[in-house]
Design a protein around this motif. Structure first.
Motif, PDB file in Angstrom:
ATOM      1  N   SER A 230      36.426  40.776  38.852  1.00 50.08           N
ATOM      2  CA  SER A 230      36.834  39.421  38.505  1.00 50.08           C
ATOM      3  C   SER A 230      35.693  38.701  37.799  1.00 50.08           C
ATOM      4  O   SER A 230      34.514  38.934  38.107  1.00 50.08           O
ATOM      5  N   SER A 231      36.036  37.827  36.861  1.00 49.14           N
ATOM      6  CA  SER A 231      35.050  37.024  36.145  1.00 49.14           C
ATOM      7  C   SER A 231      35.614  35.620  35.935  1.00 49.14           C
ATOM      8  O   SER A 231      36.764  35.474  35.488  1.00 49.14           O
ATOM      9  N   THR A 232      34.835  34.600  36.244  1.00 43.86           N
ATOM     10  CA  THR A 232      35.282  33.214  36.138  1.00 43.86           C
ATOM     11  C   THR A 232      34.218  32.367  35.445  1.00 43.86           C
ATOM     12  O   THR A 232      33.033  32.486  35.751  1.00 43.86           O
ATOM     13  N   THR A 238      28.843  31.461  34.515  1.00 47.36           N
ATOM     14  CA  THR A 238      29.813  32.542  34.712  1.00 47.36           C
ATOM     15  C   THR A 238      29.510  33.244  36.022  1.00 47.36           C
ATOM     16  O   THR A 238      28.348  33.551  36.309  1.00 47.36           O
ATOM     17  N   LYS A 239      30.549  33.469  36.817  1.00 50.39           N
ATOM     18  CA  LYS A 239      30.390  34.224  38.056  1.00 50.39           C
ATOM     19  C   LYS A 239      31.245  35.480  37.978  1.00 50.39           C
ATOM     20  O   LYS A 239      32.356  35.468  37.436  1.00 50.39           O
ATOM     21  N   THR A 240      30.734  36.564  38.468  1.00 55.81           N
ATOM     22  CA  THR A 240      31.435  37.844  38.428  1.00 55.81           C
ATOM     23  C   THR A 240      31.406  38.480  39.812  1.00 55.81           C
ATOM     24  O   THR A 240      30.558  38.139  40.658  1.00 55.81           O
ATOM     25  N   GLY A 241      32.313  39.413  40.038  1.00 56.55           N
ATOM     26  CA  GLY A 241      32.346  40.090  41.320  1.00 56.55           C
ATOM     27  C   GLY A 241      33.570  40.964  41.471  1.00 56.55           C
ATOM     28  O   GLY A 241      34.192  41.379  40.477  1.00 56.55           O
ATOM     29  N   SER A 242      33.932  41.216  42.702  1.00 51.89           N
ATOM     30  CA  SER A 242      35.071  42.093  43.007  1.00 51.89           C
ATOM     31  C   SER A 242      36.310  41.277  43.344  1.00 51.89           C
ATOM     32  O   SER A 242      36.227  40.101  43.703  1.00 51.89           O
ATOM     33  N   ALA A 243      37.451  41.934  43.232  1.00 52.19           N
ATOM     34  CA  ALA A 243      38.728  41.297  43.570  1.00 52.19           C
ATOM     35  C   ALA A 243      39.634  42.320  44.233  1.00 52.19           C
ATOM     36  O   ALA A 243      39.615  43.499  43.886  1.00 52.19           O
ATOM     37  N   THR A 244      40.404  41.872  45.196  1.00 50.47           N
ATOM     38  CA  THR A 244      41.391  42.723  45.860  1.00 50.47           C
ATOM     39  C   THR A 244      42.769  42.093  45.732  1.00 50.47           C
ATOM     40  O   THR A 244      42.914  40.867  45.814  1.00 50.47           O
ATOM     41  N   LEU A 245      43.725  42.929  45.519  1.00 50.27           N
ATOM     42  CA  LEU A 245      45.125  42.516  45.407  1.00 50.27           C
ATOM     43  C   LEU A 245      45.841  43.147  46.598  1.00 50.27           C
ATOM     44  O   LEU A 245      46.198  44.327  46.568  1.00 50.27           O
TER      45      LEU A 245
END
Length: 300
Positions: A230-232, A238-245
């Motif tokens: 994920s990136s926002t 800018t912040k980046t990291g992991s995402a779970t669905l």
């Protein structure tokens, strides 16, 4: 007491007689296996020229009574190409009613037709598929750590998805693929727009319900999950990291044009996304989103 037993015997006896009338013993079979003798004759209502059905769990055929005595009868197969499939002393089912014979033959033929249709249907649907989807949705709820809930207004999302799946049987299908998300959150105090992008690897299982009447359409339901990045963008950072669905659920409708190798799909979806991102300064932030979506697509 004796009178009561006699009455009960008279009531029950016809039931057993009727049941036994449906079973006969093959007394003997000719060397040509075209004729056979059973232990039933005129005393059981069999008459010369009568046509009856004889069957086991595996096979059925009709035969004509050519000779009849009080206790025995000789039967000849109506099908000149067939041979008697029974053995001497074997017990088989006997049907004397012509109406029941044609009913049972019709039911047998109907079952054969239905079985062939089912086999043809399974040959057509069991296999591998590629599905392409595009969806639009809005958030039902959202929260971001260290951000006041009242400063978050609305969030809309758009995602594109491509999956490869295998239809295992009439109902079950498993698959996996990739998904690309783009969503925009609106904030207040101060007013701002916060765009995010996410890329997922997804996997799901789908249950297909039976066809709607005689159409080429049906309803299905799917359940799946995904992991990704994920990136926002927030202001100039800018912040980046992991995402779970985990999970996502969809209820869909699939329809296929006549004589086509593809189909159209329309779905209602609901999903839960959790993103854990880190700013370049090292500060961490967690975002939770529940989305409701409508998707359209094509399968081939």
């Amino acid at each position: 007491m004796n009178k009561l037993l006699i009455i009960l015997s008279l009531l029950i006896a016809p039931v057993f007689v009727q049941a036994s009338d449906n079973l006969v013993i093959i007394q003997s079979i000719s060397n040509s296996k075209k004729t056979f003798v059973i232990r039933k004759g005129r005393d059981f209502g069999i008459s010369k020229g009568q046509i009856s059905l004889f069957s086991t769990t595996d096979i059925s055929f009709t035969a004509r009574a050519t000779e009849v005595t009080r206790l025995y009868s000789l039967w000849t197969l109506l099908d000149k190409e067939a041979t008697v499939p029974f053995n001497p002393e074997e017990v088989v089912t006997y049907t004397s009613s012509l109406e029941r014979i044609w009913s049972e033959v019709a039911l047998t033929k109907l079952k054969e037709v239905e079985q062939k249709q089912e086999e043809s249907y399974l040959r057509n649907i069991v296999g591998n598929y590629i599905s392409l989807r595009a969806s639009w949705g809005v958030s039902l709820s959202q929260s971001t750590s260290e951000v006041a809930a009242e400063s978050l207004d609305s969030r809309t999302t758009l995602h594109f998805e491509a999956t490869y799946s295998k239809r295992m049987n009439r109902h079950l299908e498993i698959g996996g693929g990739v998904r690309f998300d783009s969503d925009t959150a609106k904030g207040t105090n101060p007013e701002r727009t916060i765009p995010s992008t996410r890329n997922f690897l997804i996997a799901d299982i789908t249950y297909h319900f039976n066809q709607l009447r005689d159409s080429r359409s049906h309803i299905y339901a799917g359940l799946g999950a995904g992991i990704g990045k994920s990136s926002t963008e927030v202001a100039d950072s800018t912040k980046t990291g992991s995402a779970t669905l985990l999970p996502y659920f969809r209820l869909g409708y699939e329809t296929s044009p006549e004589k086509s190798s593809y189909s159209f799909i329309a779905e209602l979806q609901i999903e839960n996304i959790v993103a854990k991102e880190t700013f370049t300064t090292g500060d961490e932030q967690s975002t939770g989103i529940v989305n409701s979506k409508f998707a359209i697509g094509v399968r081939f």
